[in-house]
Design an enzyme around this catalytic site. Structure first.
Site, PDB file in Angstrom:
ATOM      1  N   HIS A  63       0.798  -1.139  -0.027  1.00 13.41           N
ATOM      2  CA  HIS A  63       0.016  -0.122  -0.100  1.00 13.41           C
ATOM      3  C   HIS A  63       0.943   1.337  -0.068  1.00 13.41           C
ATOM      4  O   HIS A  63       2.105   1.153   0.119  1.00 13.41           O
ATOM      5  CB  HIS A  63      -1.079   0.025   1.146  1.00 13.41           C
ATOM      6  N   HIS A  65       1.121   3.767   1.885  1.00 10.54           N
ATOM      7  CA  HIS A  65       1.878   4.734   3.246  1.00 10.54           C
ATOM      8  C   HIS A  65       3.185   4.613   3.103  1.00 10.54           C
ATOM      9  O   HIS A  65       3.813   3.430   2.746  1.00 10.54           O
ATOM     10  CB  HIS A  65       1.254   4.121   4.547  1.00 10.54           C
ATOM     11  N   ASP A  67       6.016   4.374   4.910  1.00  9.46           N
ATOM     12  CA  ASP A  67       6.989   3.429   5.446  1.00  9.46           C
ATOM     13  C   ASP A  67       6.994   2.063   4.623  1.00  9.46           C
ATOM     14  O   ASP A  67       7.561   1.102   5.172  1.00  9.46           O
ATOM     15  CB  ASP A  67       6.278   3.197   6.988  1.00  9.46           C
ATOM     16  N   HIS A  68       5.981   1.954   3.623  1.00  9.95           N
ATOM     17  CA  HIS A  68       6.100   0.572   2.912  1.00  9.95           C
ATOM     18  C   HIS A  68       6.517   1.042   1.338  1.00  9.95           C
ATOM     19  O   HIS A  68       6.916  -0.114   0.823  1.00  9.95           O
ATOM     20  CB  HIS A  68       4.616   0.071   2.813  1.00  9.95           C
ATOM     21  N   HIS A 143      -7.394  -1.457   5.760  1.00  9.07           N
ATOM     22  CA  HIS A 143      -6.494  -0.494   6.466  1.00  9.07           C
ATOM     23  C   HIS A 143      -7.132   0.931   6.147  1.00  9.07           C
ATOM     24  O   HIS A 143      -8.004   0.804   5.591  1.00  9.07           O
ATOM     25  CB  HIS A 143      -5.125  -0.690   5.957  1.00  9.07           C
ATOM     26  N   ASP A 213      -0.181  -4.105   6.966  1.00 11.08           N
ATOM     27  CA  ASP A 213      -0.826  -3.103   7.825  1.00 11.08           C
ATOM     28  C   ASP A 213      -2.474  -3.462   7.766  1.00 11.08           C
ATOM     29  O   ASP A 213      -3.035  -3.358   6.554  1.00 11.08           O
ATOM     30  CB  ASP A 213      -0.738  -1.632   7.589  1.00 11.08           C
ATOM     31  N   HIS A 271       6.437  -4.492  12.235  1.00  8.64           N
ATOM     32  CA  HIS A 271       5.784  -3.294  11.811  1.00  8.64           C
ATOM     33  C   HIS A 271       5.654  -2.658  13.437  1.00  8.64           C
ATOM     34  O   HIS A 271       4.516  -1.986  13.886  1.00  8.64           O
ATOM     35  CB  HIS A 271       4.471  -3.526  11.335  1.00  8.64           C
TER      36      HIS A 271
END
Lengths: 304, 304
Positions: A63, A65, A67-68, A143, A213, A271
């Site tokens: 996805h 976000h 941090d991914h 999410h 997530d 995570h």
């Protein structure tokens, strides 16, 4: 046995802390390398652990976000700069392509290697990659924004011959491949040689489930049913269950419950919130329900 | 003396190697923090060197090659996630805003702090920031894509009073600020007290010049005339001058020549090619012409 294992490149949620890196994992299946998520600094982590980026053939982004995926543009650009020529397949939400293209445009970058983009679907699960030995399926998670998990399934392999037996009985070579498929051999004199006596059964196919997530919900349980190794996010301890629900995340106790419900063999937590410097309590909490839990420690390989 | 120094967060060109990071520097002027360029991993480097991102008030991005800005979106996002509220001013090429906005949109991020964007101009030099003590100017460099350098000038300060003298002579307090500005004091009895005898001259104002990616050309020499500390990229050794010109970069010998021509006091080399594991030859080469050269070593503070 075919190599099937995962290297943890990053295990941190949201903001990187304590030397931990945002999410990324490298899956090695029979020396073919798959990257799963690509947080900032992934290319440096690959360098640290001695992995050449050019060996990665497929990248899966769960996805959008940061941090991914914030490390993806850097990895793709570096691959260009070091002269990569082999195809790279990228799977992710449709907008990912738009984000990459805009950055390539403004840096005046025309990639020297083919980057093949495949959109993932947030609404239903589907096979997104398949070859003779492995298939990969994406499936929806729940999410704050569209997010998918991934499941890697080794395909069932043929039985292996009991070589000495086969040679002793002088089974003609053209029939050996039938034996491996379980078809008995009938000799000219009518003698029946049972395939099950002349072969060893194949090892059971292995599978890896990756749940980035998500808030826990039954909708995705079927998708990870019976996996050998389940990676599941565990951002918080269970005393923060309210915060977990608010932010569409999971607690380590919930992750353990999921592993138990779906019948996973082993569970890998990751995570982790920047709130936890010491991760041992997250492990302990999960093990109260699901003993075969491990922390996804950066730099460590886990067998599927 | 007001603090005026720069911390090297990254000194690598293009692809990060040998534990080196892509370009980023932190300038501390009197405890106000300015970030210059922001390659991938900058937020981790800030954490490593104990710098809180929330203390950074201004960020300057020289151009849109990834090794100078791929870490920006991560840093801005993390500032949001850790609850930053104070304004952040960002200076860079116009397309930078478009790139950031697209990523914020797809992660459904609405920043909780004011991010004030200021476009830099690739055509001419101009003052882009100014307060009572410091001014910052951007100026065009010549690179494959639009690129600017930055010059940080401390403003001239007032002279300081010779306290004992002033007290001994009983100069009335209201006149002291005139003395500091160089205006003599005439007492009621007609006696003239010369300002120059009652004050110490201010220290000469200091300046920092930052020349990120560029091929050497006279056009920008005036912009960095007489700086105390000159950071200049030095991607290659001079035996690769052809490669340097092709890629719009500079050799360490050329960087030294620039420092000499513009009358810089000290020179800081950086943006080292992944070709060089050992950086000493780059330093040696520069010092043959300009002895006051240093390598921009990561984690090290350099006084302006």
């Amino acid at each position: 046995m075919t190599r099937f294992e995962v290297l943890i490149l990053g295990n941190s949620s949201a903001t990187p802390m304590y030397g931990r890196h945002p999410t990324s994992q490298l899956l090695n299946f029979n020396e073919q390398l798959f990257l799963i998520d690509c947080g900032e600094g992934t290319q440096m982590q690959l360098f640290r652990y001695g992995i050449k980026g050019s060996r990665i053939s497929h990248i899966f982004i769960s996805h959008l976000h940061g941090d991914h995926y914030f490390g993806l543009i850097g990895l793709l650009s570096s691959q260009h700069l070091v002269g990569r020529q082999n195809e790279l397949h990228l799977y992710g939400p449709p907008a990912l392509k738009e984000i990459l293209d805009l950055q390539f445009k403004h840096s005046d970058t025309r990639l020297r290697y083919p980057l093949v983009f495949h959109s993932t679907n947030e609404d239903h699960s589907e096979v997104i990659f398949e070859n003779a030995h492995l298939s990969v399926r994406s499936f929806p998670l729940r999410h704050r924004i569209a997010c998918t998990g991934f499941r890697f399934d080794e395909k069932k392999r043929s039985a292996s011959l009991k070589k000495e037996e086969v040679e002793r009985l002088n089974i003609p070579i053209p029939y050996l491949r039938f034996l491996k498929k379980g078809i008995d051999y009938v000799a000219n004199d009518g003698t029946v040689y049972l395939a099950k006596n002349l072969t060893n059964p194949p090892p059971p196919p292995r599978s890896y489930g990756y749940c980035s997530d998500t808030v826990v919900n039954e909708d995705y349980f079927e998708e990870i049913r019976g996996v050998d190794l389940l990676y599941h996010e565990a951002t918080f301890l269970h005393d923060r269950i309210e915060r977990a629900k608010e932010t569409f995340h999971t607690t380590s106790l919930e992750a353990a419950q999921v592993a138990q419900i779906v019948g996973a063999r082993k569970l890998l937590l990751g995570h982790f919130s920047a709130r936890y410097k010491d991760l041992q309590p997250l492990l302990d909490e999960s093990r109260t329900i699901f003993p075969h839990t491990e922390l996804s420690e950066e730099g460590k390989w886990f067998l599927v």
